[in-house]
Each structure stands twice: as C-alpha cells, then as structure tokens.
Design a protein around this motif. Structure first.
Motif, mmCIF file in Angstrom:
data_model
loop_
_atom_site.group_PDB
_atom_site.id
_atom_site.type_symbol
_atom_site.label_atom_id
_atom_site.label_comp_id
_atom_site.label_asym_id
_atom_site.label_seq_id
_atom_site.Cartn_x
_atom_site.Cartn_y
_atom_site.Cartn_z
ATOM 1 N N HIS A 124 1.478 -3.039 -12.836
ATOM 2 C CA HIS A 124 1.160 -1.904 -11.962
ATOM 3 C C HIS A 124 -0.172 -2.139 -11.247
ATOM 4 C CE1 HIS A 124 -0.097 2.577 -11.613
ATOM 5 N NE2 HIS A 124 0.551 2.201 -10.524
ATOM 6 N N MET A 125 -1.162 -2.634 -11.983
ATOM 7 C CA MET A 125 -2.467 -2.903 -11.381
ATOM 8 C C MET A 125 -2.354 -3.968 -10.294
ATOM 9 S SD MET A 125 -5.987 -4.384 -13.093
ATOM 10 C CE MET A 125 -5.302 -6.041 -13.298
ATOM 11 N N ILE A 126 -1.618 -5.040 -10.570
ATOM 12 C CA ILE A 126 -1.482 -6.127 -9.595
ATOM 13 C C ILE A 126 -0.816 -5.623 -8.320
ATOM 14 C CG2 ILE A 126 -0.317 -8.319 -9.131
ATOM 15 C CD1 ILE A 126 -0.688 -8.973 -12.130
ATOM 16 N N ARG A 127 0.216 -4.804 -8.479
ATOM 17 C CA ARG A 127 0.927 -4.285 -7.314
ATOM 18 C C ARG A 127 0.019 -3.396 -6.460
ATOM 19 N NH1 ARG A 127 4.736 -2.289 -9.916
ATOM 20 N NH2 ARG A 127 4.245 -0.058 -9.873
ATOM 21 N N ARG A 128 -0.715 -2.512 -7.104
ATOM 22 C CA ARG A 128 -1.622 -1.626 -6.370
ATOM 23 C C ARG A 128 -2.785 -2.398 -5.763
ATOM 24 N NH1 ARG A 128 1.059 2.816 -4.950
ATOM 25 N NH2 ARG A 128 1.897 3.968 -6.727
ATOM 26 N N PHE A 129 -3.271 -3.373 -6.489
ATOM 27 C CA PHE A 129 -4.379 -4.199 -6.028
ATOM 28 C C PHE A 129 -3.992 -4.916 -4.733
ATOM 29 C CE2 PHE A 129 -7.494 -7.548 -5.978
ATOM 30 C CZ PHE A 129 -8.570 -7.084 -6.713
ATOM 31 N N ARG A 130 -2.805 -5.523 -4.728
ATOM 32 C CA ARG A 130 -2.345 -6.238 -3.539
ATOM 33 C C ARG A 130 -2.140 -5.286 -2.360
ATOM 34 N NH1 ARG A 130 2.154 -8.172 -5.328
ATOM 35 N NH2 ARG A 130 1.490 -10.264 -5.915
ATOM 36 N N ALA A 131 -1.653 -4.086 -2.640
ATOM 37 C CA ALA A 131 -1.408 -3.122 -1.566
ATOM 38 C C ALA A 131 -2.707 -2.700 -0.883
ATOM 39 C CB ALA A 131 -0.689 -1.893 -2.130
ATOM 40 N N VAL A 132 -3.793 -2.612 -1.646
ATOM 41 C CA VAL A 132 -5.075 -2.174 -1.090
ATOM 42 C C VAL A 132 -5.832 -3.320 -0.433
ATOM 43 C CG1 VAL A 132 -7.358 -1.270 -1.672
ATOM 44 C CG2 VAL A 132 -5.316 -0.216 -2.649
#
Length: 283
Positions: A266-274
């Motif tokens: 979840h963190m990786i996905r949100r990190f990449r989105a930002v």
C-alpha cells in the motif's frame, strides 16, 4: 563563479544552531537548503539577500522574538511561509522540533521573475499560500538539485515561486480565517494532530474535533485553506514522512507501519502515485 550555500548570510547564521540536511545552489546563484532544529534561537541580521521559508514539519513552538518582548500571537506551523527582505532583521525562538526549506535569492532574481526592476518581497511572518506550498512540495523538494538534467525544471519552479511570493497572504496576528478557511490556531491544531498521529488511523471527525468544527464545516474550511481534501492532505503527510524515514535508512516494512499504511505494498503504491517513483529510488 557559483557560490556555496554558506556564502549566504542566513545560512551562515544557521550553521552553528541547526542541522543542514540538504542544500544546493543553482547556476544563476539561487540557494536552496533544508534545515532541521530541535530547540534553539536564531538571529538574522541585515542579510544581503532575500530569504523565503516554508515550514515542513513542526513549528507550532516557534515564536518571533525581539530584544524586548515575545509576540505571543506570532507562531509558526507546518506549511507556514515567511519571507525576509534583504537588510531586514529577524529573531525567533524554537522550543520544539522544526524542519524547514529556505530559498536564498537576490534582487536580480526577483526582477527576472516579476518582470520589474523595482520589486522587493514584503516581510511576511507565518503566511498562508496553499498553491505555493504545493509548488514546493511537488517540485522543489522532489527535484535533485545537483542534477544538471533537472536544471530547467528547477529554474522554472523557482521563478514561479519568486513571482508568486509577491502575493503571499500574510496571516494577521489574531489568526483570522481567510475567506471561510481555518484560522491559524485551527491549522496548527490539525497539523500537530497529524504530525503526532501518522502511525494511526486519522479521520475527518478526528481533525474536525481538534478544530472545534463539525465534520462538514471542517471539510469545507479545510479545502479553502489547503486547496485539497483532508484525506488527500493526510495521505501526503504519510508519504512525505515515509520518504524522510527511508532516506534516513529505515526499513520499508517498518516505515509502512510508522506512517500508517495498511501494508508495505500500500505504501509503495501511494508513494509512486505522489512522487512518480518507488521508495527504492530514495535509498
């Protein structure tokens, strides 16, 4: 010859009193620095350059001081903006943790950005400009200041910052809410709550409660003040904290827990989105 960061008066004043986390100087001579301090007092005396400041973390225990008094209603918070014109003097006392961005620039930079030969930034203490804050967070702090391939993007972002800084809304001493937004005191309460609770679930109701508003009133006022929803703002705080912890060498799985993500994925996905890249790029 391009100057070093300690060729700027304000950076030299900070050197013995704060930790320099990151710095760079552009080919045109604009200095950028990220500083960190845990308690202390600093005096800037008649610098020969202008200074723009954005509080990144902490700041609620920062007070402007003078030789005779402390101004009790003049306090910072995450997202607060200050501008100090060349030749001005400023002193502040910090009783807590503070991390902030500084941009050092001169008359020629401001003239180029504004298209005027007689433009000087106003003295602003703990001002509010969501668009300017977003510019710093999405561009200036993400770019590699030492990468020549990113120079054009960096220069464009800096010129936009300087031009925009001429219109920063200065927060009044009693922290009135701008046009239906949150007051300065409410913003500090919200930001302090988020700062200390990122490992936990943070709801709109939680933030509304500390601001003394109903969830509906809070959401509307928050969007006016920050230009985004409470959910998106909290998410941004989580990924920025994650980036800092990863840069400090923390393990990704531990960072995910500390920043309130449901899983490392979840963190990786949100990190990449930002940020447009994965946490591995930070290491």
């Amino acid at each position: 010859m391009v100057p070093g960061i300690y060729d700027f008066d304000v950076a030299r004043a900070l050197r013995p009193r704060a930790s320099l986390l990151r710095s760079g100087v552009t080919a045109s001579g604009i200095g950028l620095a990220v500083w960190e301090q845990r308690r202390g007092e600093v005096h800037y005396r008649a610098a020969d350059h202008h200074t723009f400041s954005l509080y990144l973390r902490g700041g609620s225990q920062v007070r402007e001081v003078s030789s005779t008094a402390v101004r009790p209603n003049s306090a910072g918070s995450p997202g607060a903006i200050c501008t100090l014109p060349a030749g001005d003097c400023f002193a502040w006392n910090n009783e807590g943790y503070l991390r902030w961005l500084h941009v050092y620039f001169r008359d020629r930079h401001m003239s180029f950005a504004s298209g005027s030969t007689s433009t000087t930034p106003a003295r602003v203490l703990f001002g509010c400009d969501p668009a300017l804050r977003e510019l710093c967070q999405r561009f200036l702090l993400v770019l590699d200041w030492a990468d020549p391939d990113q120079n054009s993007v960096l220069d464009h972002a800096l010129m936009t910052l300087l031009a925009r800084s001429l219109a920063i809304e200065n927060v009044t001493s009693d922290f009135r809410a701008p046009n239906g937004g949150l007051t300065g005191a409410q913003r500090r309460a919200v930001e302090d709550t988020a700062e200390t609770s990122l490992a936990d679930r943070i709801t709109v109701r939680d933030l509304a409660e500390v601001s003394g508003l109903s969830p509906r009133q809070f959401s509307r006022a928050f969007t006016v003040s920050y230009g985004t929803s409470p959910y998106e703002w909290v998410l941004r705080q989580r990924v920025e904290r994650a980036r800092d912890l990863l840069a400090d060498g923390e393990k990704a799985r531990d960072v995910a827990v500390l920043c309130g993500f449901s899983s490392q994925t979840h963190m990786i996905r949100r990190f990449r989105a930002v940020f447009g890249y994965t946490p591995n790029a930070v290491r």
